[in-house]
Design a protein around this motif. Structure first.
Motif, mmCIF file in Angstrom:
data_model
loop_
_atom_site.group_PDB
_atom_site.id
_atom_site.type_symbol
_atom_site.label_atom_id
_atom_site.label_comp_id
_atom_site.label_asym_id
_atom_site.label_seq_id
_atom_site.Cartn_x
_atom_site.Cartn_y
_atom_site.Cartn_z
ATOM 1 N N ALA A 167 0.821 -0.730 -0.166
ATOM 2 C CA ALA A 167 0.115 -0.224 0.265
ATOM 3 C C ALA A 167 0.852 1.448 -0.010
ATOM 4 O O ALA A 167 0.638 1.920 -0.645
ATOM 5 C CB ALA A 167 -0.744 -0.078 1.359
ATOM 6 N N ASP A 175 0.448 -4.068 -3.329
ATOM 7 C CA ASP A 175 0.618 -3.001 -4.584
ATOM 8 C C ASP A 175 0.097 -3.083 -5.597
ATOM 9 O O ASP A 175 -0.932 -2.118 -6.255
ATOM 10 C CB ASP A 175 2.364 -3.214 -5.093
ATOM 11 C CG ASP A 175 2.251 -1.492 -5.577
ATOM 12 O OD1 ASP A 175 2.187 -0.176 -5.084
ATOM 13 O OD2 ASP A 175 3.063 -1.853 -7.106
ATOM 14 N N ILE A 178 -3.605 -2.212 -4.431
ATOM 15 C CA ILE A 178 -3.863 -0.604 -4.625
ATOM 16 C C ILE A 178 -4.155 -0.310 -6.289
ATOM 17 O O ILE A 178 -4.817 0.940 -5.949
ATOM 18 C CB ILE A 178 -3.203 0.114 -3.634
ATOM 19 C CG1 ILE A 178 -3.444 -1.033 -2.369
ATOM 20 C CG2 ILE A 178 -2.867 1.217 -3.592
ATOM 21 C CD1 ILE A 178 -4.760 -0.270 -2.100
ATOM 22 N N TYR A 182 -7.844 -0.540 -6.736
ATOM 23 C CA TYR A 182 -8.418 0.352 -5.932
ATOM 24 C C TYR A 182 -8.648 1.384 -6.328
ATOM 25 O O TYR A 182 -10.126 2.377 -7.083
ATOM 26 C CB TYR A 182 -7.845 0.721 -4.656
ATOM 27 C CG TYR A 182 -8.249 1.956 -3.594
ATOM 28 C CD1 TYR A 182 -9.470 1.694 -2.899
ATOM 29 C CD2 TYR A 182 -7.614 3.183 -3.798
ATOM 30 C CE1 TYR A 182 -9.914 2.871 -2.432
ATOM 31 C CE2 TYR A 182 -8.310 4.250 -3.095
ATOM 32 C CZ TYR A 182 -9.623 4.240 -1.716
ATOM 33 O OH TYR A 182 -9.563 4.707 -1.323
ATOM 34 N N GLN A 183 -6.969 1.894 -7.188
ATOM 35 C CA GLN A 183 -7.468 3.458 -7.502
ATOM 36 C C GLN A 183 -7.645 3.623 -9.160
ATOM 37 O O GLN A 183 -8.496 4.775 -9.608
ATOM 38 C CB GLN A 183 -5.910 3.731 -7.722
ATOM 39 C CG GLN A 183 -5.111 4.097 -6.350
ATOM 40 C CD GLN A 183 -3.188 4.692 -6.095
ATOM 41 O OE1 GLN A 183 -2.827 4.261 -7.527
ATOM 42 N NE2 GLN A 183 -3.257 4.637 -5.551
#
Length: 218
Positions: A167, A175, A178, A182-183
């Motif tokens: 993260a 990684d 994330i 997520y992004q």
């Protein structure tokens, strides 16, 4: 994202996770076992009673275990940079992972060694065995199944920690989850990452259980 595009990313992230976890686990097992043996020897019922040493080590282990990993990760950035030259990436993440696991392993090893029947230790002492011989030839062999279970628990915990390290730039499956899941709202990537982590944990637990069962001759 298509599977053809996802697979290379997932494979590389899995390799990065293993690169973080395996060296950290081996280093932590070595140092944590030494610390756990010291705890066992110096406690009130130990072979080398040293109340002050025991209380100091016991407090250090408790402090180490009480620190949330994400905070420890940030606190150790200067030390990580000193050792690896950087605080970002999979290699840099090995340092905080190792430091986080050492007190965890020490407590598990201490628990495993204190679980060895006292009569076995007394019999070895009666035959003139030294403290080092009792540790190497009685305590550690007798506690082998519990130690394997402890190593397995630590490995599973490190896999979880490695995802947290990802993260803040540690690389690996965390990684990937994330950055893409997520992004970029790539739900498929998130699901694939979770499945990869689950498979890793299940594989480690299965291998650990089998190894512990083979080591248990009772």
């Amino acid at each position: 994202m298509t599977w053809a595009a996802l697979w290379p990313l997932l494979w590389q992230a899995t390799l990065d996770t293993l690169w973080m976890v395996v060296p950290a686990a081996l280093s932590a097992q070595l140092l944590g076992t030494a610390l756990g043996v010291l705890l066992t020897l110096t406690r009130a019922s130990g072979l080398r009673r040293q109340p002050l040493v025991f209380r100091t080590l016991d407090a250090a282990v408790n402090v180490g275990r009480s620190l949330p990993f994400i905070i420890l990760l940030v606190l150790l950035i200067p030390f990580t940079r000193l050792l690896t030259g950087t605080s970002i990436g999979s290699t840099a993440a090995i340092v905080p992972l190792t430091v986080a696991a050492i007190p965890f392993v020490a407590r598990l090893v201490d628990g495993a060694l204190t679980g060895v029947p006292h009569g076995v230790v007394e019999a070895a002492r009666a035959m003139g065995a030294t403290t080092a011989q009792i540790v190497l030839k009685v305590l550690l062999p007798e506690a082998r199944p519990a130690l394997i279970h402890a190593f397995t628990v630590m490995l599973v915990s490190l896999i979880g920690y490695s995802a947290m390290a990802g993260a803040i730039g540690g690389g690996g499956l965390g990684d990937l989850a994330i950055r893409y899941g997520y992004q970029r709202f790539e739900t498929g990537v998130m699901i694939a990452t979770v499945v990869a982590l689950l498979l890793l944990v299940q594989g480690v637990q299965w291998a650990g259980d089998r190894a512990a069962a083979r080591a248990d001759h009772r």
